[in-house]
Design an enzyme around this catalytic site. Sequence first.
Site, mmCIF file in Angstrom:
data_model
loop_
_atom_site.group_PDB
_atom_site.id
_atom_site.type_symbol
_atom_site.label_atom_id
_atom_site.label_comp_id
_atom_site.label_asym_id
_atom_site.label_seq_id
_atom_site.Cartn_x
_atom_site.Cartn_y
_atom_site.Cartn_z
ATOM 1 N N GLU A 190 0.825 -1.215 0.000
ATOM 2 C CA GLU A 190 0.000 0.000 0.000
ATOM 3 C C GLU A 190 0.856 1.260 0.000
ATOM 4 O O GLU A 190 0.530 2.230 -0.675
ATOM 5 C CB GLU A 190 -0.942 -0.010 1.205
ATOM 6 C CG GLU A 190 -1.971 -1.122 1.200
ATOM 7 C CD GLU A 190 -3.050 -0.927 0.132
ATOM 8 O OE1 GLU A 190 -3.848 -1.850 -0.054
ATOM 9 O OE2 GLU A 190 -3.090 0.142 -0.512
ATOM 10 N N ARG A 238 0.410 3.700 -3.301
ATOM 11 C CA ARG A 238 -0.261 4.973 -3.018
ATOM 12 C C ARG A 238 0.733 6.112 -2.848
ATOM 13 O O ARG A 238 0.655 7.123 -3.554
ATOM 14 C CB ARG A 238 -1.137 4.852 -1.765
ATOM 15 C CG ARG A 238 -2.209 3.782 -1.869
ATOM 16 C CD ARG A 238 -3.287 3.983 -0.824
ATOM 17 N NE ARG A 238 -4.050 2.760 -0.604
ATOM 18 C CZ ARG A 238 -5.265 2.729 -0.073
ATOM 19 N NH1 ARG A 238 -5.863 3.846 0.278
ATOM 20 N NH2 ARG A 238 -5.889 1.582 0.121
ATOM 21 N N ASP A 254 -4.162 -10.244 -8.382
ATOM 22 C CA ASP A 254 -4.534 -9.344 -9.470
ATOM 23 C C ASP A 254 -3.410 -8.520 -10.101
ATOM 24 O O ASP A 254 -3.044 -8.697 -11.263
ATOM 25 C CB ASP A 254 -5.672 -8.427 -9.015
ATOM 26 C CG ASP A 254 -5.412 -7.756 -7.661
ATOM 27 O OD1 ASP A 254 -4.315 -7.913 -7.099
ATOM 28 O OD2 ASP A 254 -6.335 -7.069 -7.168
ATOM 29 N N GLU A 313 -12.339 -0.669 -10.328
ATOM 30 C CA GLU A 313 -11.882 -1.624 -11.347
ATOM 31 C C GLU A 313 -12.805 -1.713 -12.563
ATOM 32 O O GLU A 313 -12.331 -1.883 -13.697
ATOM 33 C CB GLU A 313 -11.716 -3.014 -10.719
ATOM 34 C CG GLU A 313 -10.546 -3.127 -9.750
ATOM 35 C CD GLU A 313 -10.839 -2.534 -8.390
ATOM 36 O OE1 GLU A 313 -9.879 -2.227 -7.656
ATOM 37 O OE2 GLU A 313 -12.027 -2.349 -8.056
ATOM 38 N N THR A 324 -1.104 0.472 -10.317
ATOM 39 C CA THR A 324 -2.370 -0.139 -9.908
ATOM 40 C C THR A 324 -3.205 0.774 -9.033
ATOM 41 O O THR A 324 -4.332 0.433 -8.689
ATOM 42 C CB THR A 324 -2.103 -1.491 -9.203
ATOM 43 O OG1 THR A 324 -3.298 -2.276 -9.227
ATOM 44 C CG2 THR A 324 -1.630 -1.276 -7.775
#
Length: 639
Positions: A268, A272, A401, A535, A621
């Site tokens: 994360e 981010r 993913d 998504e 992502t």
Amino acid sequence: MVLLRKLPGMPGWPAALGLRLPQKFLFLLFLSGLLTLCFGALFLLPDSSRFKRLFLPRRATASASSSSSASSSSASSSSTRDTDLPRSPPAAAEPRHASPAAPRRLREKLRTAARMAGPPARTAPGSRQQVQGADSRAQPASVAPPARETRAPFRFDYERFRRSLRHPVRGERPGEDPETRARRMKIKEMMKFAWDNYKQYALGKNELRPLTKNGHIGNMFGGLRGATVIDALDTLYIMELEEEFQEAKQWVEKSFDLNVNGEASLFEVNIRYIGGLLAAYYLTGEEVFKNKALELGEKLLPAFNTPTGIPRGVISLGSGMSWSWGWASAGSSILAEFGTLHLEFLHLSQLSGNPVFAEKVMNIRRVLNRVEKPQGLYPNFLSPVTGSWVQHHVSIGGLGDSFYEYLIKSWLMSDKKDSEAKKMYDDALEAIEKHLVKKSAGGLTYIAEWRGGILDHKMGHLACFSGGMIALGAEYGSDERRQRHMELAAEITNTCHESYARSDTKLGPEAFRFDAGSEAMATRLSERYYILRPEVVESYMYLWRLTHDPKYRHWGWEVVKALEKHCRVEAGFSGIRDVYTTTPSHDNMQQSFFLAETLKYLYLLFCEDDVLSLEDWVFNTEAHPLPINHTDFKAAVQP
């Protein structure tokens, strides 16, 4: 003692000296003491300053003693740091991960490399201990050791990078359809509304709680603050919300503190914070964003200190200790976490001139290429100690993913030069097509999950990114392959749209199933919620840009209307707990990724193709744009 044994036919040699029995014992005691003294002198006394005073001048002795003490203290301190790392191997277990260029870097990089490599050897060539201890007899103690070779500072050539872009970042926007522009302006207004309420009620916190009008910090980011600020930077810039962008930039300059001690998710923080800071730098050239990204990147490096170099999922940003998630099977690392570092870490190396970031993620590739893949598939759990799979659970949704996403995007970001990434992606997608892609009785195509050979016929919302990913990769295959993959991408995206269309709110559930007569609907109460996820609209954006089929803009506008109706509250946007009721309960959380991803993808869906053109940028992502390396724009070295 063997030497004092009486030999056959001969008297013991003490007896030959005419010694009586008591004298023999005294002689043996004296001899033992003499041997012990010699042994101690051989191994211990040369490090004693008292012994050295017999041979060295007083000043040289003092220097050697203090140098030895300092070296021992340094080694002890470094050793303590290493042993403080739980479940981590000693640094010596991974010398192949050390950077060969480390001795030639700036002092800051040297200190970082030293932390990664563990305590220095006590007699390393050129160390102060060796120069003053061994050579002080031949030269006065006041003579300084030879000066280190210095290297000019490293500078990324930002202007050259900007000239390499084929399209203006914000596009040119020649005469456009008024309805499309009006819809884009509506999404811009939603972004401003989300930002203004965050700024008013939660600035500096990680996320806004819009119902209670306060901030949320959480425990994913290791004490870091301002996740919404960092996530929103590039969206504010692209939407030309200039005043709001300056507010965010000012917070980063004055209030974004990296000296924190909490436990952070490596994944994360990377997608981010580092992704958001890198994107903001590439879009604006503001050095503060680059410097913060590089400093934070160095704090993540200790997570790679494992026998395989596969990083653990959790790291203390203060101490550098790392460990695996408690819920991860047998202390394993997660495919979607360690497999979603490549884009950002390559850019950290490019901007810093420090190859260690790239070396870490390239080693992950080597480990994955060595390990056997069941049916060509990549399971979600890998041991960072042995480099072996822990469970044979395969998912294109959560836990797996973005690993697949980063394979095709690594190839694209390299300007299609990273052939290894392309092959890994092609092989993985072939296995997915063969074993996981299924069609329901009602004709809906979906990607099932695989648990040791048994299929679980469900898709998570997170897996709905795959329509866009497959379409993006299809552009560069053979004609037959391109057509097949574009059809597959469109079918999966249609299935995800159906999961929205079949709910009362026209928003999709967290997961939907294809069993017991149910298709594209959640069958469990725990899967009925929607937390502002991006998504589905991500796939709409890619399919629109690659096909210009108007249905994708139509579907995207349906999402905008549903968000406005069911998720917009007085002080921001909130997720909802049940998509199958027209009066849903709100979860009181405006996720930072709503500003980073959901609103950005919706905005780009109604932009011309040259706004953040896919010829110039790939999205990480978290939807942070990172540039494609068209011209190998490596940094210049200042004269």
